[in-house]
Design a protein around this motif. Sequence first.
Motif, PDB file in Angstrom:
ATOM      1  N   VAL A  55       0.825  -1.202   0.000  1.00 41.83           N
ATOM      2  CA  VAL A  55       0.000   0.000   0.000  1.00 41.83           C
ATOM      3  C   VAL A  55       0.862   1.255   0.000  1.00 41.83           C
ATOM      4  O   VAL A  55       0.571   2.231  -0.701  1.00 41.83           O
ATOM      5  N   SER A  56       1.945   1.218   0.765  1.00 40.09           N
ATOM      6  CA  SER A  56       2.824   2.383   0.848  1.00 40.09           C
ATOM      7  C   SER A  56       3.467   2.682  -0.496  1.00 40.09           C
ATOM      8  O   SER A  56       3.538   3.842  -0.922  1.00 40.09           O
ATOM      9  N   TYR A  57       3.940   1.631  -1.184  1.00 38.57           N
ATOM     10  CA  TYR A  57       4.561   1.873  -2.482  1.00 38.57           C
ATOM     11  C   TYR A  57       3.526   2.336  -3.502  1.00 38.57           C
ATOM     12  O   TYR A  57       3.812   3.208  -4.338  1.00 38.57           O
ATOM     13  N   TRP A  58       2.310   1.807  -3.436  1.00 38.38           N
ATOM     14  CA  TRP A  58       1.250   2.254  -4.334  1.00 38.38           C
ATOM     15  C   TRP A  58       0.931   3.724  -4.101  1.00 38.38           C
ATOM     16  O   TRP A  58       0.811   4.512  -5.060  1.00 38.38           O
ATOM     17  N   LEU A  59       0.814   4.129  -2.847  1.00 37.99           N
ATOM     18  CA  LEU A  59       0.540   5.527  -2.533  1.00 37.99           C
ATOM     19  C   LEU A  59       1.693   6.425  -2.963  1.00 37.99           C
ATOM     20  O   LEU A  59       1.483   7.520  -3.489  1.00 37.99           O
ATOM     21  N   TYR A  60       2.928   5.941  -2.733  1.00 35.84           N
ATOM     22  CA  TYR A  60       4.104   6.707  -3.149  1.00 35.84           C
ATOM     23  C   TYR A  60       4.089   6.945  -4.657  1.00 35.84           C
ATOM     24  O   TYR A  60       4.285   8.072  -5.126  1.00 35.84           O
ATOM     25  N   ASN A  65       3.471  10.542  -9.032  1.00 33.47           N
ATOM     26  CA  ASN A  65       3.090  10.745 -10.418  1.00 33.47           C
ATOM     27  C   ASN A  65       1.925  11.716 -10.580  1.00 33.47           C
ATOM     28  O   ASN A  65       1.681  12.210 -11.682  1.00 33.47           O
ATOM     29  N   ALA A  66       1.216  11.985  -9.476  1.00 38.49           N
ATOM     30  CA  ALA A  66       0.109  12.932  -9.534  1.00 38.49           C
ATOM     31  C   ALA A  66       0.582  14.371  -9.399  1.00 38.49           C
ATOM     32  O   ALA A  66      -0.161  15.303  -9.696  1.00 38.49           O
ATOM     33  N   VAL A  67       1.822  14.561  -8.933  1.00 41.87           N
ATOM     34  CA  VAL A  67       2.367  15.907  -8.812  1.00 41.87           C
ATOM     35  C   VAL A  67       2.476  16.517 -10.212  1.00 41.87           C
ATOM     36  O   VAL A  67       3.000  15.874 -11.120  1.00 41.87           O
ATOM     37  N   PHE A 145      10.173   4.539   5.457  1.00 40.23           N
ATOM     38  CA  PHE A 145       8.883   5.105   5.075  1.00 40.23           C
ATOM     39  C   PHE A 145       8.862   6.626   5.271  1.00 40.23           C
ATOM     40  O   PHE A 145       8.334   7.362   4.438  1.00 40.23           O
ATOM     41  N   LEU A 146       9.421   7.091   6.370  1.00 45.40           N
ATOM     42  CA  LEU A 146       9.463   8.533   6.627  1.00 45.40           C
ATOM     43  C   LEU A 146      10.339   9.243   5.601  1.00 45.40           C
ATOM     44  O   LEU A 146      10.019  10.346   5.142  1.00 45.40           O
ATOM     45  N   THR A 147      11.450   8.616   5.248  1.00 49.88           N
ATOM     46  CA  THR A 147      12.330   9.179   4.229  1.00 49.88           C
ATOM     47  C   THR A 147      11.587   9.363   2.919  1.00 49.88           C
ATOM     48  O   THR A 147      11.670  10.422   2.271  1.00 49.88           O
ATOM     49  N   THR A 148      10.852   8.344   2.523  1.00 50.00           N
ATOM     50  CA  THR A 148      10.110   8.393   1.268  1.00 50.00           C
ATOM     51  C   THR A 148       8.966   9.392   1.345  1.00 50.00           C
ATOM     52  O   THR A 148       8.701  10.126   0.385  1.00 50.00           O
ATOM     53  N   GLY A 149       8.301   9.449   2.493  1.00 48.36           N
ATOM     54  CA  GLY A 149       7.187  10.371   2.645  1.00 48.36           C
ATOM     55  C   GLY A 149       7.603  11.824   2.533  1.00 48.36           C
ATOM     56  O   GLY A 149       6.955  12.620   1.841  1.00 48.36           O
TER      57      GLY A 149
END
Length: 291
Positions: A55-60, A65-67, A145-149
């Motif tokens: 889920v995290s990678y999907w949201l990432y 890509n939505a930016v 996860f925090l790094t990616t977020g």
Amino acid sequence: MGDTTVRTRNGPEAAAAPPKGDESGRQTATERTLWQRLRRPRRPRIWIELALIGVSYWLYSLVRNAVPEQKSEAMRNADWIWRAEHAIGLGFEEAFNRAVNSVTWLIVGMNYYYATLHFIVTIGVLIWLYRRHPGRYAATRTVLFLTTGVALVGFYLFPLAPPRLMDGHNFIDTVLVHHTWGSMASGDLKHMTNQYAAMPSMHIGWSTWCGLTIFALAKAPWAKILGALYPVATLVVIIATANHFWLDAVGGILCLAFGFVVVWAWYGALPYQLPRVVSPARPASLSPSGV
């Protein structure tokens, strides 16, 4: 034994109320216990972790890509980065890109390195942590996860074109020139991803996370050496393939530092200092333990 009563001249009265502060004291103790339970390392559960990672990678991917691509702003930011690097005498990416590109076998290998190891090594380290260091897994995974977020915030606030897309320069898109596969930002796949999300570099953020984790927790000297070399090799690759400026790598390191600071504040210790194994019956304390 019975209820406590208070006798007065007129006889016994109702049971005395508990001393003031007892209820608030019990609430404080409960809150303190809950806080300690939330901060205590726990044994990870495989299905929860797989779902969380997926889920995290999907949201990432979705958010990244939505930016809005904002090509004009991304190009202006790239020019600004390029001028800033030249102002301090470290604008070497173009010469390095062209020099490495002249060695075909080397640059082709780097293209595949860039396209594959970013995911393979990171997933491998997560699996190794889960199996060999379950008590440290959740905290270390949270750093990633925090790094990616926080990187997603950078993608939104500072759209940046990679060097290979800059106009008026001699950078080489090594994937296009050598017809290698795997880049989501070149060739036919370029329309499926945001090409202007170069700052910060998650190739550096993730590879440094992997390298630090391996170096801190691995026992074999050769594994520690490979862990130390992995982010260095990744830095060479992202510059040689013209996918990033070296300042993008600095951005990735800053995102990783943010992740470590937050996790340290939550657990009261660095992830690698937490107990290696957590007993399901009697959870380990938060006190750091040896590696």
